[in-house]
Design a protein around this motif. Structure first.
Motif, PDB file in Angstrom:
ATOM      1  N   PHE A  74     -30.688 -54.215  -8.424  1.00 50.68           N
ATOM      2  CA  PHE A  74     -30.376 -52.798  -8.761  1.00 50.68           C
ATOM      3  C   PHE A  74     -30.469 -51.591  -9.273  1.00 50.68           C
ATOM      4  CE2 PHE A  74     -33.065 -55.222 -11.582  1.00 50.68           C
ATOM      5  CZ  PHE A  74     -33.310 -54.479 -12.527  1.00 50.68           C
ATOM      6  N   ARG A  75     -29.787 -50.735  -9.567  1.00 50.66           N
ATOM      7  CA  ARG A  75     -29.971 -49.147  -9.186  1.00 50.66           C
ATOM      8  C   ARG A  75     -29.405 -48.595 -10.410  1.00 50.66           C
ATOM      9  NH1 ARG A  75     -30.882 -47.330  -4.207  1.00 50.66           N
ATOM     10  NH2 ARG A  75     -29.602 -44.887  -4.787  1.00 50.66           N
ATOM     11  N   GLN A  76     -28.931 -49.982 -11.445  1.00 50.93           N
ATOM     12  CA  GLN A  76     -29.098 -48.877 -12.653  1.00 50.93           C
ATOM     13  C   GLN A  76     -29.326 -50.040 -14.200  1.00 50.93           C
ATOM     14  OE1 GLN A  76     -25.799 -49.410 -10.878  1.00 50.93           O
ATOM     15  NE2 GLN A  76     -25.880 -47.506  -9.444  1.00 50.93           N
ATOM     16  N   LEU A  77     -29.650 -49.177 -15.508  1.00 51.09           N
ATOM     17  CA  LEU A  77     -30.411 -50.451 -16.290  1.00 51.09           C
ATOM     18  C   LEU A  77     -29.313 -49.848 -17.485  1.00 51.09           C
ATOM     19  CD1 LEU A  77     -31.755 -51.896 -18.121  1.00 51.09           C
ATOM     20  CD2 LEU A  77     -33.574 -50.605 -17.928  1.00 51.09           C
ATOM     21  N   LYS A 116     -26.322 -47.656 -23.375  1.00 52.38           N
ATOM     22  CA  LYS A 116     -25.943 -46.550 -22.645  1.00 52.38           C
ATOM     23  C   LYS A 116     -26.818 -46.417 -21.610  1.00 52.38           C
ATOM     24  CE  LYS A 116     -27.893 -41.462 -23.462  1.00 52.38           C
ATOM     25  NZ  LYS A 116     -28.309 -40.293 -24.618  1.00 52.38           N
ATOM     26  N   LYS A 117     -26.475 -45.680 -20.442  1.00 54.36           N
ATOM     27  CA  LYS A 117     -26.975 -45.969 -19.079  1.00 54.36           C
ATOM     28  C   LYS A 117     -28.551 -45.610 -19.018  1.00 54.36           C
ATOM     29  CE  LYS A 117     -25.127 -44.541 -15.251  1.00 54.36           C
ATOM     30  NZ  LYS A 117     -24.464 -44.018 -14.200  1.00 54.36           N
ATOM     31  N   ALA A 118     -29.891 -45.748 -18.764  1.00 52.91           N
ATOM     32  CA  ALA A 118     -30.630 -45.021 -18.883  1.00 52.91           C
ATOM     33  C   ALA A 118     -30.962 -44.337 -17.507  1.00 52.91           C
ATOM     34  CB  ALA A 118     -31.943 -46.344 -18.626  1.00 52.91           C
ATOM     35  N   LYS A 146     -40.354 -56.770 -11.763  1.00 57.15           N
ATOM     36  CA  LYS A 146     -40.729 -56.807 -13.204  1.00 57.15           C
ATOM     37  C   LYS A 146     -39.775 -56.082 -13.376  1.00 57.15           C
ATOM     38  CE  LYS A 146     -44.296 -60.011 -14.822  1.00 57.15           C
ATOM     39  NZ  LYS A 146     -44.478 -60.294 -15.840  1.00 57.15           N
ATOM     40  N   LEU A 147     -39.235 -55.216 -14.920  1.00 51.09           N
ATOM     41  CA  LEU A 147     -38.959 -54.654 -15.568  1.00 51.09           C
ATOM     42  C   LEU A 147     -39.190 -53.642 -16.086  1.00 51.09           C
ATOM     43  CD1 LEU A 147     -35.917 -52.847 -15.158  1.00 51.09           C
ATOM     44  CD2 LEU A 147     -34.998 -54.219 -16.500  1.00 51.09           C
ATOM     45  N   TYR A 148     -40.017 -52.066 -15.771  1.00 50.18           N
ATOM     46  CA  TYR A 148     -40.489 -50.907 -16.877  1.00 50.18           C
ATOM     47  C   TYR A 148     -39.874 -50.509 -17.364  1.00 50.18           C
ATOM     48  CZ  TYR A 148     -44.507 -53.531 -14.454  1.00 50.18           C
ATOM     49  OH  TYR A 148     -45.390 -54.467 -13.980  1.00 50.18           O
ATOM     50  N   TYR A 149     -39.413 -50.246 -18.789  1.00 48.32           N
ATOM     51  CA  TYR A 149     -39.122 -49.141 -19.008  1.00 48.32           C
ATOM     52  C   TYR A 149     -39.491 -48.908 -20.824  1.00 48.32           C
ATOM     53  CZ  TYR A 149     -34.756 -47.118 -22.821  1.00 48.32           C
ATOM     54  OH  TYR A 149     -34.006 -46.543 -23.689  1.00 48.32           O
ATOM     55  N   TYR A 150     -39.404 -46.933 -20.648  1.00 45.39           N
ATOM     56  CA  TYR A 150     -40.004 -45.943 -21.230  1.00 45.39           C
ATOM     57  C   TYR A 150     -39.393 -46.463 -22.826  1.00 45.39           C
ATOM     58  CZ  TYR A 150     -43.182 -42.823 -22.743  1.00 45.39           C
ATOM     59  OH  TYR A 150     -44.370 -41.889 -23.044  1.00 45.39           O
ATOM     60  N   PRO A 151     -38.980 -46.174 -24.432  1.00 45.82           N
ATOM     61  CA  PRO A 151     -38.401 -46.771 -24.693  1.00 45.82           C
ATOM     62  C   PRO A 151     -38.658 -45.087 -25.634  1.00 45.82           C
ATOM     63  CG  PRO A 151     -40.202 -48.370 -25.431  1.00 45.82           C
ATOM     64  CD  PRO A 151     -40.442 -47.446 -24.025  1.00 45.82           C
ATOM     65  N   TYR A 152     -37.474 -44.753 -26.310  1.00 44.31           N
ATOM     66  CA  TYR A 152     -37.159 -43.224 -27.254  1.00 44.31           C
ATOM     67  C   TYR A 152     -38.298 -44.046 -28.446  1.00 44.31           C
ATOM     68  CZ  TYR A 152     -33.604 -41.876 -24.218  1.00 44.31           C
ATOM     69  OH  TYR A 152     -32.901 -40.712 -23.209  1.00 44.31           O
ATOM     70  N   PRO A 153     -38.868 -42.684 -28.864  1.00 39.40           N
ATOM     71  CA  PRO A 153     -39.532 -43.402 -30.620  1.00 39.40           C
ATOM     72  C   PRO A 153     -38.864 -43.784 -31.421  1.00 39.40           C
ATOM     73  CG  PRO A 153     -39.821 -40.901 -29.658  1.00 39.40           C
ATOM     74  CD  PRO A 153     -38.937 -41.286 -28.763  1.00 39.40           C
ATOM     75  N   GLY A 154     -39.345 -45.745 -32.045  1.00 41.70           N
ATOM     76  CA  GLY A 154     -38.655 -45.732 -32.839  1.00 41.70           C
ATOM     77  C   GLY A 154     -37.414 -46.690 -31.951  1.00 41.70           C
ATOM     78  N   GLU A 155     -37.777 -46.682 -30.770  1.00 39.17           N
ATOM     79  CA  GLU A 155     -36.230 -47.393 -29.967  1.00 39.17           C
ATOM     80  C   GLU A 155     -36.574 -48.869 -30.013  1.00 39.17           C
ATOM     81  OE1 GLU A 155     -33.120 -47.388 -26.164  1.00 39.17           O
ATOM     82  OE2 GLU A 155     -35.326 -46.591 -26.108  1.00 39.17           O
ATOM     83  N   THR A 156     -35.226 -50.163 -30.395  1.00 40.40           N
ATOM     84  CA  THR A 156     -35.884 -51.024 -30.280  1.00 40.40           C
ATOM     85  C   THR A 156     -34.633 -51.957 -29.324  1.00 40.40           C
ATOM     86  OG1 THR A 156     -36.608 -52.035 -32.838  1.00 40.40           O
ATOM     87  CG2 THR A 156     -35.683 -53.379 -31.427  1.00 40.40           C
ATOM     88  N   VAL A 157     -34.874 -52.097 -28.422  1.00 43.41           N
ATOM     89  CA  VAL A 157     -34.373 -52.770 -27.068  1.00 43.41           C
ATOM     90  C   VAL A 157     -33.404 -54.128 -27.861  1.00 43.41           C
ATOM     91  CG1 VAL A 157     -33.990 -53.372 -24.924  1.00 43.41           C
ATOM     92  CG2 VAL A 157     -35.143 -51.958 -25.228  1.00 43.41           C
ATOM     93  N   THR A 158     -32.124 -53.726 -28.065  1.00 45.89           N
ATOM     94  CA  THR A 158     -31.489 -54.762 -29.063  1.00 45.89           C
ATOM     95  C   THR A 158     -30.536 -55.493 -28.308  1.00 45.89           C
ATOM     96  OG1 THR A 158     -29.614 -53.339 -30.011  1.00 45.89           O
ATOM     97  CG2 THR A 158     -30.926 -54.633 -30.626  1.00 45.89           C
ATOM     98  N   ASP A 159     -29.999 -54.760 -26.754  1.00 43.24           N
ATOM     99  CA  ASP A 159     -29.049 -55.434 -25.421  1.00 43.24           C
ATOM    100  C   ASP A 159     -29.438 -54.162 -23.835  1.00 43.24           C
ATOM    101  OD1 ASP A 159     -26.977 -56.288 -24.728  1.00 43.24           O
ATOM    102  OD2 ASP A 159     -25.889 -54.509 -24.662  1.00 43.24           O
ATOM    103  N   ALA A 160     -29.753 -55.037 -23.192  1.00 48.09           N
ATOM    104  CA  ALA A 160     -30.306 -54.460 -21.744  1.00 48.09           C
ATOM    105  C   ALA A 160     -29.165 -55.580 -20.978  1.00 48.09           C
ATOM    106  CB  ALA A 160     -31.677 -54.073 -21.692  1.00 48.09           C
TER     107      ALA A 160
END
Length: 451
Positions: free
Chosen positions: A134-137, A142-144, A264-278
């Motif tokens: 894929f080319r989007q996450l 919100k689009k990362a 494997k999918l890698y994501y750099y979260p924002y400070p304090g961010e919790t991924v609830t929906d990806a």
């Protein structure tokens, strides 16, 4: 279920629904009757039932057929097809509607995130029996950002020179020294009036410069076609570019990288961010309305239907070298001597184009409408009236967060038609006419393909 007895045995009627209404729900079952209390699960099944109702002239269809889709997500693994047999009439249309928003959804949810230093990592599931790329996450709606070397596009590096003979772009060595071992890195190159996506094949450092070569077919097309070309000027305003799709570039919150070799999918979260929906997109087209010139799809209306989460994989597989409006070149090269093509202009090149995929395509149709629909989180075009369409109304729709064009309309350069030739088909029905696009909100489109 109504039954009829004959001397030959027990016969069951094919349908028990004797009205022009069919109901669909995410909690339904395609084995259900389609009545309000026993809804179908998919639009495909409901369309098949409507098709049979019309074919058999069952009671109620003389006033039209309405498919009521309950609000919610309807996940698809292939486009929903609407065919000439699904047609209505002006007095008895086929209507697909929702009293909220029913979403045709091409996305796959990503769960099971685990911390790995500053990053979150998750396994990418297979989709429909195959590894998924894929080319989007989209994270928390919100689009990362696909990992890239700059955040501010005003600070992009610029090429040094263009060498079409050897198919090399010369760039500053400092721009690419961090991705020398990245297997799937891409360059997004800003040319005269569009951007090209070029898959990097090799990088060779020569002092403070680097020679960058690319995979085919985009390398051949990129260096053979004369327009639009990379800009090399005398005042330093050479073509700008950015690099993307390398784990080494994953250095800023909000960015992601997919390692297709390890899934494997890698994501750099924002400070304090919790991924609830990806969510990642898995399909390119959600709905395909297609008839023929002699048997068009007629009088079909979509109301309050949403279309979300599509991708477009050609740039990952073959690159993307567009001419304009996002239409990609399948071939293009300079010719000599020039051809006398116009009264005031000699043609110095030839080219042939392909058309990017779209979340919704309409071809061979008459009066196919989209009213109050939503087109969001899409990886190429949103809605495309491709060829052979008459009439149609696009009104009160939302087009938002779309990588390419929001709306494409008109047949103008089929794949086998040299793009400089005026398109004047012998059968004028191939052209699109009478389409009304009215009172829509179109925002944040072309946010990946700037051309």
């Amino acid at each position: 279920m109504k039954k009829s007895f004959t001397t030959a045995g027990l016969l069951f009627t094919a349908f028990t629904l004797y009205s022009a209404d069919i109901y669909v729900s995410p909690a339904g079952d395609d084995r259900n009757s389609g009545e309000q209390g026993a809804p179908k699960a998919t639009l495909t099944s409901a369309l098949r039932q409507a098709r049979e109702m019309r074919r058999q002239s069952l009671p109620g269809v003389e006033s039209g057929v309405t498919i009521h889709m309950a609000p919610g997500d309807y996940c698809v693994y292939e486009p929903v097809f609407v065919r000439p047999e699904d047609s209505g009439t002006p007095e008895a249309p086929t209507v697909i509607t929702s009293d909220g928003v029913a979403w045709l959804n091409g996305g796959v949810r990503i769960d099971g995130w685990k911390r790995q230093g500053k990053l979150l990592v998750a396994d990418v599931p297979a989709f429909n029996g195959r590894p998924l790329d894929f080319r989007q996450l989209y994270v928390n709606g919100k689009k990362a950002v696909r990992a890239r070397d700059v955040q501010d596009f005003e600070k992009m590096h610029r090429i040094i020179s263009n060498d079409p003979v050897n198919e090399i772009l010369w760039v500053p060595a400092e721009a690419v020294k961090g991705i020398l071992k990245s297997p799937y890195a891409e360059m997004v190159l800003h040319e005269m009036w569009c951007v090209a996506n070029l898959r990097i094949k090799s990088i060779e450092i020569h002092g403070d410069s680097a020679a960058v070569r690319f995979h085919n077919p985009e390398s051949r097309i990129q260096f053979e076609h004369p327009w639009p070309r990379p800009m090399v000027t005398t005042d330093g305003h050479n073509s700008a570019f950015y690099l993307t799709n390398a784990k080494e570039l994953l250095d800023t919150p909000g960015e992601w990288y997919h390692d297709i070799s390890t899934r494997k999918l890698y994501y750099y979260p924002y400070p304090g961010e919790t991924v609830t929906d990806a969510v990642v997109p898995a399909v390119e087209t959600l709905l395909n309305v297609e008839g023929t010139l002699d048997r068009p799809v007629e009088n079909v209306r979509f109301e309050n239907i949403g279309f979300e989460y599509t991708t477009w994989m050609r740039p990952s597989l073959m690159g993307h070298v567009p001419l304009q409006a996002g239409m990609y070149m399948t071939d293009g090269y300079r010719i000599s001597p020039k051809m006398e093509r116009y009264q005031n202009h000699k043609l110095d090149n030839q080219g042939w184009l392909g058309r990017p995929e779209s979340a919704v395509t309409v071809s061979g149709s008459k009066d196919v409408d989209f009213i109050g629909c939503r087109f969001e989180h899409l990886g190429s075009s949103g809605l495309d009236y491709k060829w052979g369409t008459q009439g149609g109304l696009v009104k009160g729709c939302l087009f938002r967060d779309i990588a390419g064009n929001g709306i494409v309309a008109g047949s103008f350069s089929p794949g086998s038609h040299e793009t400089h030739l005026p398109y004047d088909p012998a059968d004028g029905r191939e052209l699109c006419s009478g389409l009304i696009i009215s009172n829509n909100l179109i925002t944040d489109v072309s946010n990946e393909d700037w051309g």
